[in-house]
Enzyme design. Structure first.
Site, PDB file in Angstrom:
ATOM      1  N   HIS A  22       0.876  -1.175   0.000  1.00 40.96           N
ATOM      2  CA  HIS A  22       0.000   0.000   0.000  1.00 40.96           C
ATOM      3  C   HIS A  22       0.911   1.222   0.000  1.00 40.96           C
ATOM      4  CE1 HIS A  22      -4.045   1.547   0.538  1.00 40.96           C
ATOM      5  NE2 HIS A  22      -3.621   2.359   1.493  1.00 40.96           N
ATOM      6  N   LYS A 167     -10.187   6.649  -3.284  1.00 44.20           N
ATOM      7  CA  LYS A 167      -9.210   7.684  -2.900  1.00 44.20           C
ATOM      8  C   LYS A 167      -7.867   7.265  -3.474  1.00 44.20           C
ATOM      9  CE  LYS A 167      -7.224   8.688   1.657  1.00 44.20           C
ATOM     10  NZ  LYS A 167      -7.540   9.204   2.994  1.00 44.20           N
ATOM     11  N   LYS A 169      -3.798   7.764  -3.605  1.00 47.74           N
ATOM     12  CA  LYS A 169      -2.703   8.308  -2.813  1.00 47.74           C
ATOM     13  C   LYS A 169      -1.664   8.857  -3.784  1.00 47.74           C
ATOM     14  CE  LYS A 169      -2.685   7.760   1.119  1.00 47.74           C
ATOM     15  NZ  LYS A 169      -3.376   8.485   2.241  1.00 47.74           N
ATOM     16  N   ASP A 198      -5.507  12.035  -2.056  1.00 51.42           N
ATOM     17  CA  ASP A 198      -4.863  12.380  -0.791  1.00 51.42           C
ATOM     18  C   ASP A 198      -3.383  12.608  -1.077  1.00 51.42           C
ATOM     19  OD1 ASP A 198      -4.023  12.746   1.771  1.00 51.42           O
ATOM     20  OD2 ASP A 198      -4.687  10.798   2.536  1.00 51.42           O
ATOM     21  N   GLU A 224      -7.447  15.956  -0.387  1.00 50.95           N
ATOM     22  CA  GLU A 224      -7.115  15.796   1.036  1.00 50.95           C
ATOM     23  C   GLU A 224      -5.684  16.250   1.297  1.00 50.95           C
ATOM     24  OE1 GLU A 224      -8.189  11.915   2.427  1.00 50.95           O
ATOM     25  OE2 GLU A 224      -6.930  12.033   4.222  1.00 50.95           O
ATOM     26  N   ASP A 249      -6.577  16.639   7.000  1.00 50.26           N
ATOM     27  CA  ASP A 249      -6.300  15.362   7.656  1.00 50.26           C
ATOM     28  C   ASP A 249      -5.140  15.553   8.645  1.00 50.26           C
ATOM     29  OD1 ASP A 249      -6.015  12.799   8.478  1.00 50.26           O
ATOM     30  OD2 ASP A 249      -5.284  11.981   6.596  1.00 50.26           O
ATOM     31  N   LYS A 273     -10.619  11.252  12.793  1.00 52.61           N
ATOM     32  CA  LYS A 273      -9.877  10.036  13.137  1.00 52.61           C
ATOM     33  C   LYS A 273      -9.811   9.917  14.656  1.00 52.61           C
ATOM     34  CE  LYS A 273      -7.194   9.806   8.890  1.00 52.61           C
ATOM     35  NZ  LYS A 273      -5.883   9.675   8.228  1.00 52.61           N
TER      36      LYS A 273
HETATM   37  C1  MUC Z   1      -4.465   8.978   5.295  1.00 53.75           C
HETATM   38  O1  MUC Z   1      -3.590   9.800   5.135  1.00 53.75           O
HETATM   39  O2  MUC Z   1      -5.616   9.329   5.109  1.00 53.75           O
HETATM   40  C2  MUC Z   1      -6.199   6.383   5.055  1.00 53.75           C
HETATM   41  C3  MUC Z   1      -6.485   5.593   3.985  1.00 53.75           C
HETATM   42  C4  MUC Z   1      -5.281   5.275   3.364  1.00 53.75           C
HETATM   43  O3  MUC Z   1      -5.091   4.591   2.371  1.00 53.75           O
HETATM   44  O4  MUC Z   1      -4.261   5.898   4.021  1.00 53.75           O
HETATM   45  C5  MUC Z   1      -4.778   6.470   5.175  1.00 53.75           C
HETATM   46  C6  MUC Z   1      -4.096   7.593   5.763  1.00 53.75           C
HETATM   47 MG    MG Z   2      -5.048  11.408   4.605  1.00 51.22          MG
END
Ligand code: MUC
Ligand code: MG
Length: 373
Positions: A22, A167, A169, A198, A224, A249, A273
């Site tokens: 991941h 989402k 990354k 994000d 995000e 976040d 969170k």
């Molecule tokens: C984050 O930064 O949001 C939440 C889902 C994911 O894949 O990473 C996290 C952390």
């Molecule tokens: Mg995040």
């Protein structure tokens, strides 16, 4: 004072494999590490909680090892002998004696709520005032690091009716490469899915200004934490000019952060969170600040296993608005469970149990197998 006292508090570190690597901007997870907390009480009941972070110290100020150490040496001993039924007094005692440590405190608060729920025969959501929904829509994170693989994974999730919010990354690659990746995924999925990104603080304001515009123009629904939590003034400016809403976040490391973000107008959505606020009750204080300020809510995750996920879920089902859904998919990223019955995901949503406490039982054999020596 009730006659139920806390007799012992323990924390064990558990390493669990993930279904695939991941990739986040700051770290690639090859496994996930949970800290499982057990609070034993004089009435024979035990509460369980979880304190989990991502990538050791790569994400937050606490690591699994520091969480365990601080519970063993400081926070646990402060709770032993206290009234197990008085969660206000227990958490006040911890807050007075220990600054920060919201991850550790979150697991402890979850365990106290679990024990009290079992004691009273109530689900944690009922202890928190009662639920206004039974299930929570759950997003999935596409983070294989490969555009074609991410599209295939998203198609599979849509077919299974497991997720329709994705989402992505981004942040580790050059901005133009990340934008191409995101736009290709959005074009492949079209109106069948909500696509969000994000950035995990990896852009500076000069990069974010253009990137947010491009993302908004290409149908990305939410951005995000595009820039550093430290650049508050920049985040305020981005929040004013970005065509897609900005979600805070990493900017939220406490309930007090939530207040100052709201006061500054630095985000139009908050990621909630439990770990970053100090527990399921603490995160509801952040939610209340957001509601009062007209800020929308999203149920965030630190990729917890079943215990932390349901501790979050019991808080989130009590919220009157959760406009952006949740990302409580942590258990689905793991190949193994340490509870007897895994959380149930159906029709794009997590079903939140109504059984007492968090609604989970530890599988002692599996826990012992995956626990670190
Ligand atoms: C984050 O930064 O949001 C939440 C889902 C994911 O894949 O990473 C996290 C952390
Ligand atoms: Mg995040």
């Amino acid at each position: 004072m009730s006659h139920v006292l806390i007799e012992s508090v323990s924390a064990v570190i558990v390493d669990l494999p993930t279904i695939r690597p991941h990739k986040l901007a700051m770290h690639t997870m090859q496994q996930q590490t949970l800290v499982v907390i057990r609070v034993r009480c004089s009435d024979g009941l035990e509460g369980i909680g979880e304190s989990t972070t991502i990538g050791g110290l790569a994400y937050g100020n606490e690591s699994p090892e520091s969480i365990k150490q601080n519970i063993d040496s400081h926070l646990g001993p402060l709770l032993v002998g206290q009234d197990a039924a008085n969660i206000n007094a227990c958490m006040l005692r911890l807050d007075k004696a220990a600054k920060g440590n919201t991850f550790a405190k979150s697991g402890l608060e979850s365990a106290l709520l679990d024990a009290q729920g079992k004691r009273l025969g109530l689900a944690v959501s009922e202890l928190l005032g009662g639920r206004v929904r039974d299930s929570l829509e759950v997003a999935w994170t596409l983070a294989s690091g490969d555009t074609a693989k991410d599209i295939a994974e998203a198609e599979q999730m849509l077919d299974l009716r497991r997720h329709r919010i994705f989402k992505l990354k981004i942040g580790a690659n050059p901005v133009s490469q990340d934008l191409k990746h995101v736009i290709a995924i959005k074009q492949a999925l079209g109106e069948r899915a909500s696509v969000r990104v994000d950035v995990n603080q990896y852009w500076d304001e000069s990069q974010a200004i253009r990137a947010c515009q491009v993302l908004g123009d290409n149908g990305i629904d939410l951005i995000e934490q595009p820039i550093s939590r430290i650049n508050r003034a920049g985040q305020v400016r981005l929040n004013q000019r970005s065509p897609a809403p900005i979600m805070a976040d990493e900017s939220i490391e406490s309930v007090e952060d939530a207040f100052s973000l709201a006061a500054d107008g630095a985000a139009s959505i908050f990621a909630l969170k439990i770990a970053k606020n100090g527990g399921p009750r603490a995160v509801l204080r952040t939610a209340q600040i957001a509601e009062a300020a007209g800020i929308a809510l999203y149920g965030g995750t630190m990729l917890e296993g079943a215990i932390g996920t349901l501790a979050s879920a019991h808080a989130f089902v009590t919220l009157r608005q959760l406009t952006w859904g949740t990302e409580l998919f942590g258990p689905l990223l793991l190949t193994e469970e340490i509870v007897t019955e895994a959380p149930v995901y159906r029709d794009f949503a997590l079903q939140v149990p109504r059984t007492p406490g968090l609604g989970l039982t530890l599988d002692e054999e599996r826990l012992a197998f995956f626990a670190r020596e």
